[in-house]
Design a protein around this motif. Structure first.
Motif, mmCIF file in Angstrom:
data_model
loop_
_atom_site.group_PDB
_atom_site.id
_atom_site.type_symbol
_atom_site.label_atom_id
_atom_site.label_comp_id
_atom_site.label_asym_id
_atom_site.label_seq_id
_atom_site.Cartn_x
_atom_site.Cartn_y
_atom_site.Cartn_z
ATOM 1 N N ALA A 429 0.822 -1.213 0.000
ATOM 2 C CA ALA A 429 0.000 0.000 0.000
ATOM 3 C C ALA A 429 0.849 1.252 0.000
ATOM 4 C CB ALA A 429 -0.918 0.000 1.231
ATOM 5 N N GLY A 430 0.187 2.360 -0.335
ATOM 6 C CA GLY A 430 0.845 3.659 -0.290
ATOM 7 C C GLY A 430 0.750 4.332 1.058
ATOM 8 N N ARG A 431 -0.190 3.893 1.896
ATOM 9 C CA ARG A 431 -0.331 4.450 3.251
ATOM 10 C C ARG A 431 -0.598 3.300 4.211
ATOM 11 N NH1 ARG A 431 -5.102 7.215 5.963
ATOM 12 N NH2 ARG A 431 -6.196 6.869 3.990
ATOM 13 N N VAL A 432 0.231 3.191 5.233
ATOM 14 C CA VAL A 432 0.098 2.139 6.237
ATOM 15 C C VAL A 432 -0.304 2.776 7.557
ATOM 16 C CG1 VAL A 432 1.275 0.299 7.488
ATOM 17 C CG2 VAL A 432 1.805 0.698 5.071
ATOM 18 N N LEU A 433 -1.399 2.282 8.153
ATOM 19 C CA LEU A 433 -1.916 2.818 9.412
ATOM 20 C C LEU A 433 -1.728 1.805 10.526
ATOM 21 C CD1 LEU A 433 -4.196 3.432 6.939
ATOM 22 C CD2 LEU A 433 -5.193 4.769 8.767
ATOM 23 N N VAL A 434 -1.492 2.300 11.716
ATOM 24 C CA VAL A 434 -1.448 1.456 12.904
ATOM 25 C C VAL A 434 -2.483 1.981 13.890
ATOM 26 C CG1 VAL A 434 -0.043 0.629 14.830
ATOM 27 C CG2 VAL A 434 0.967 0.860 12.545
ATOM 28 N N ASN A 435 -3.380 1.076 14.310
ATOM 29 C CA ASN A 435 -4.420 1.397 15.295
ATOM 30 C C ASN A 435 -5.289 2.577 14.868
ATOM 31 O OD1 ASN A 435 -3.516 -0.720 16.815
ATOM 32 N ND2 ASN A 435 -2.362 0.536 18.273
ATOM 33 N N GLY A 436 -5.701 2.564 13.621
ATOM 34 C CA GLY A 436 -6.608 3.583 13.102
ATOM 35 C C GLY A 436 -7.501 2.952 12.046
ATOM 36 N N GLY A 450 -2.277 6.765 -2.987
ATOM 37 C CA GLY A 450 -1.908 5.998 -4.163
ATOM 38 C C GLY A 450 -1.352 4.677 -3.663
ATOM 39 N N GLY A 451 -0.823 3.882 -4.544
ATOM 40 C CA GLY A 451 -0.270 2.606 -4.125
ATOM 41 C C GLY A 451 0.058 1.752 -5.317
ATOM 42 N N PRO A 452 0.612 0.565 -5.089
ATOM 43 C CA PRO A 452 0.912 -0.324 -6.205
ATOM 44 C C PRO A 452 -0.349 -0.667 -6.998
ATOM 45 C CG PRO A 452 1.940 -1.098 -4.163
ATOM 46 C CD PRO A 452 1.007 0.004 -3.787
ATOM 47 N N SER A 458 0.449 5.054 -11.109
ATOM 48 C CA SER A 458 1.725 5.751 -10.996
ATOM 49 C C SER A 458 2.146 5.748 -9.539
ATOM 50 C CB SER A 458 1.626 7.192 -11.511
ATOM 51 O OG SER A 458 0.874 8.000 -10.618
ATOM 52 N N THR A 459 3.325 6.236 -9.266
ATOM 53 C CA THR A 459 3.814 6.273 -7.888
ATOM 54 C C THR A 459 3.498 7.595 -7.204
ATOM 55 O OG1 THR A 459 5.984 7.043 -8.654
ATOM 56 C CG2 THR A 459 5.685 4.665 -8.408
ATOM 57 N N SER A 460 2.776 8.475 -7.858
ATOM 58 C CA SER A 460 2.483 9.798 -7.310
ATOM 59 C C SER A 460 1.225 9.776 -6.450
ATOM 60 C CB SER A 460 2.305 10.804 -8.442
ATOM 61 O OG SER A 460 3.455 10.888 -9.231
ATOM 62 N N THR A 461 1.083 10.782 -5.624
ATOM 63 C CA THR A 461 -0.118 10.927 -4.797
ATOM 64 C C THR A 461 -1.155 11.791 -5.500
ATOM 65 O OG1 THR A 461 -0.960 11.627 -2.638
ATOM 66 C CG2 THR A 461 0.833 12.938 -3.573
ATOM 67 N N SER A 462 -2.435 11.515 -5.219
ATOM 68 C CA SER A 462 -3.498 12.381 -5.729
ATOM 69 C C SER A 462 -4.067 13.265 -4.630
ATOM 70 C CB SER A 462 -4.625 11.547 -6.357
ATOM 71 O OG SER A 462 -5.248 10.734 -5.391
ATOM 72 N N VAL A 463 -3.567 13.125 -3.403
ATOM 73 C CA VAL A 463 -4.013 13.948 -2.277
ATOM 74 C C VAL A 463 -2.778 14.525 -1.586
ATOM 75 C CG1 VAL A 463 -5.237 14.000 -0.080
ATOM 76 C CG2 VAL A 463 -6.093 12.566 -1.930
ATOM 77 N N GLY A 464 -2.888 15.780 -1.150
ATOM 78 C CA GLY A 464 -1.758 16.440 -0.515
ATOM 79 C C GLY A 464 -1.042 17.341 -1.502
ATOM 80 N N THR A 465 -0.263 18.250 -0.972
ATOM 81 C CA THR A 465 0.312 19.286 -1.829
ATOM 82 C C THR A 465 1.369 18.771 -2.793
ATOM 83 O OG1 THR A 465 1.759 19.863 0.029
ATOM 84 C CG2 THR A 465 -0.213 21.190 -0.280
ATOM 85 N N THR A 466 1.985 17.621 -2.519
ATOM 86 C CA THR A 466 2.957 17.099 -3.489
ATOM 87 C C THR A 466 2.283 16.542 -4.735
ATOM 88 O OG1 THR A 466 3.046 14.969 -2.342
ATOM 89 C CG2 THR A 466 4.709 16.610 -1.753
ATOM 90 N N ALA A 467 0.947 16.527 -4.758
ATOM 91 C CA ALA A 467 0.238 16.103 -5.968
ATOM 92 C C ALA A 467 0.555 16.998 -7.156
ATOM 93 C CB ALA A 467 -1.266 16.094 -5.719
ATOM 94 N N VAL A 468 1.012 18.218 -6.902
ATOM 95 C CA VAL A 468 1.362 19.136 -7.987
ATOM 96 C C VAL A 468 2.479 18.575 -8.864
ATOM 97 C CG1 VAL A 468 3.087 20.453 -6.678
ATOM 98 C CG2 VAL A 468 1.766 21.598 -8.468
ATOM 99 N N GLU A 469 3.316 17.708 -8.294
ATOM 100 C CA GLU A 469 4.460 17.186 -9.041
ATOM 101 C C GLU A 469 4.044 16.363 -10.260
ATOM 102 O OE1 GLU A 469 6.599 14.994 -6.113
ATOM 103 O OE2 GLU A 469 7.164 16.794 -4.966
#
Length: 506
Positions: A429-436, A450-452, A458-469
């Protein structure tokens, strides 16, 4: 031949509400893309861009009553959920305005000429420039945050890329209303309204991805639809980046120690997460690995009570309802599968939440039970009961890529199973949570949505400010006189940009 009408439909009844637009022809898509392409130069001014994004957030907030009313009528998501989504959408626009103002996204690097190096270095100056027109394919389940005024649009505009949005057929009236808000915001700061253009229709979506002036695309939707567009993007004479979010099971693993410590709370929390938005979140936990035995039983009893108390509701459209009913029926009929709370029809137009259980070993070897390892869109999850950590990791080894993966561990002391299970989840996964719980995605600089594959293409995020990349490409000037350089790369840094000079932050 007359263009096909685009109707707004009430998902609570299946009845048409009003004709909103007509489907765009190939010629109209061409005009839309060309008019957006012509808006690139005016959009290049960062100060104007930032003002535009903030103005759009303000106008969207000012229009909240009408936008929420339209979105609820077309999606049945409810005013409370949509009020939160609108606030998130406005916040995204403001966050990207801040990114534009700061300028760090330009990633400026300057390496001065150095003849003493072997081999010698010339003067090199690098920054990032916008790709061009971006095609955005709106999502069904987020009519605001992942649609016309959503993250793909906001990040592309922040990068300096005009946008052509292909509206989702489930909320065309909301799409038209939001597009008019963004276009008014553009006009108020002196930009051409066509920095954002809206088109409708299935064929329009195909024409859009094939258009030679479209430089990149963002998509949120099904694996089938996203993969078809991804293949078209790759098959073009000049392939383009396609940033697609397609589908995700979002596995959850509960350790034996966690279940013993707070199984009842975990069961209640799982019920809240898997039924949130009637199970129509892309981060819904669709597979839960829980221990067999008494500790796991307490978790299931709590989950049963909480899910039984939820009310039936309308999915986004009747096509999704039909797919949900067929999907849960197929899964429930598999050998060894049980339904402590039966998911299915809640009425002529609604569905009721439920969950299925299965021995985990049936998922470890392949066969017909593989259907349980595929996303089923709607309020259902699968609880796989494992007898050992080895059995749990065997199931995890068979999963495709996901947006999220969650691990519940003991909090009152060490949990011996936690390291191995976390190690097994991280590659998935692209985001791993513990106890949530994975539902709810914060719009933050460190976020990754995002994720595999098939979670994303793609390897980019669609949420958060680095999505601009996603909408930028690097460009380096070598041994170029300053008079010919863009101001971002001038020696004196007249724009006051964050940058690295000779390897050091300056």
């Amino acid at each position: 031949m007359a263009a096909a009408p685009v109707w707004s439909v009430d998902p609570r009844t299946g009845n048409p509400r009003e004709q909103v637009a007509v489907e765009a022809t190939a010629e109209e898509v061409d005009r839309a893309v060309r008019s957006a392409h012509a808006a690139r130069d005016p959009l290049a001014d960062r100060a104007v861009r930032a003002a535009f994004l903030r103005g759009a957030a303000g106008l969207l907030a000012d229009s909240a009553e009408h936008v929420i009313e339209a979105a609820d009528a077309e999606t049945a998501l409810g005013p409370a959920r949509l009020t939160g989504e609108l606030a998130r959408t406005a916040a995204q626009l403001r966050a990207f305005a801040d990114v534009v103002d700061e300028g760090a996204f330009l990633d400026v690097h300057i390496d001065h000429e150095d003849p003493t190096r072997t081999p010698p270095w010339p003067d090199l100056r690098r920054y990032k420039v916008p790709l061009g027109v971006v095609a955005v394919y709106a999502a069904s389940n987020f009519p605001l945050a992942f649609s016309v005024p959503g993250g793909d649009t906001a990040s592309a505009l922040a990068a300096g890329c005009p946008v052509v949005v292909k509206a989702h057929p489930d909320h065309p009236a909301t799409s038209e209303l939001c597009a008019s808000v963004l276009r008014r915001a553009a006009a108020r700061v002196g930009l051409p309204e066509d920095v954002l253009v809206l088109v409708h229709g299935f064929e329009a979506g195909i024409e859009l991805i094939k258009h030679p002036l479209v430089a990149a695309a963002g998509f949120t939707g099904s694996v089938r639809g996203g993969r078809a567009l991804y293949d078209l993007a790759a098959a073009r004479p000049a392939p383009i980046p396609f940033h697609g979010e397609l589908g995700s099971l979002n596995p959850v693993v509960v350790t034996e120690a966690a279940a013993a410590e707070r199984g009842e709370r975990i069961g209640a929390g799982l019920a809240g997460s898997m039924t949130m938005g009637l199970g129509q979140f892309c981060t819904k936990p669709g597979l839960v690995l829980a221990p067999a035995g008494e500790t796991g039983d307490r978790l299931l009893e709590s989950l049963t009570d909480a899910v039984s108390d939820t009310e039936a509701g309308a999915l986004l459209d009747h096509r999704m309802r039909d797919a949900f009913l067929a999907g849960v029926r197929e899964r429930a009929e598999l050998p060894g599968v049980r339904a402590p709370v039966t998911p299915g029809a809640g009425g002529d137009h609604t569905v009721a939440a439920g969950f299925l259980t299965v021995p985990a070993h049936l998922l470890a070897d392949g066969g017909p039970h593989d259907a349980l390892l595929e996303e089923c869109f709607g309020p259902v999850t699968v609880v796989a009961r494992y007898a050992s950590g080895t059995e749990a990791t065997a199931v995890l080894s068979r999963l495709p890529g996901n947006l999220t993966a969650t691990l519940h561990i003991a909090t009152d002391g060490p949990d011996a199973d936690a390291p191995a299970l976390l190690s097994a989840l991280a590659p998935l996964a692209g985001r791993v949570l513990v106890n949530g719980w994975p539902t709810g995605v914060a719009v933050a600089p460190a976020q990754h949505h995002g994720g595999p594959y098939p979670a994303s293409t793609s390897t980019s995020t669609s949420v958060g400010t680095t999505a601009v990349e996603r909408w930028l490409r690097p460009l380096t000037y070598q041994s170029t006189p300053e008079a010919l350089l863009p101001p971002e790369l001038h020696e004196g840094n007249p724009l006051g940009l964050p940058r690295r000079v000779d390897g050091r932050r300056a």
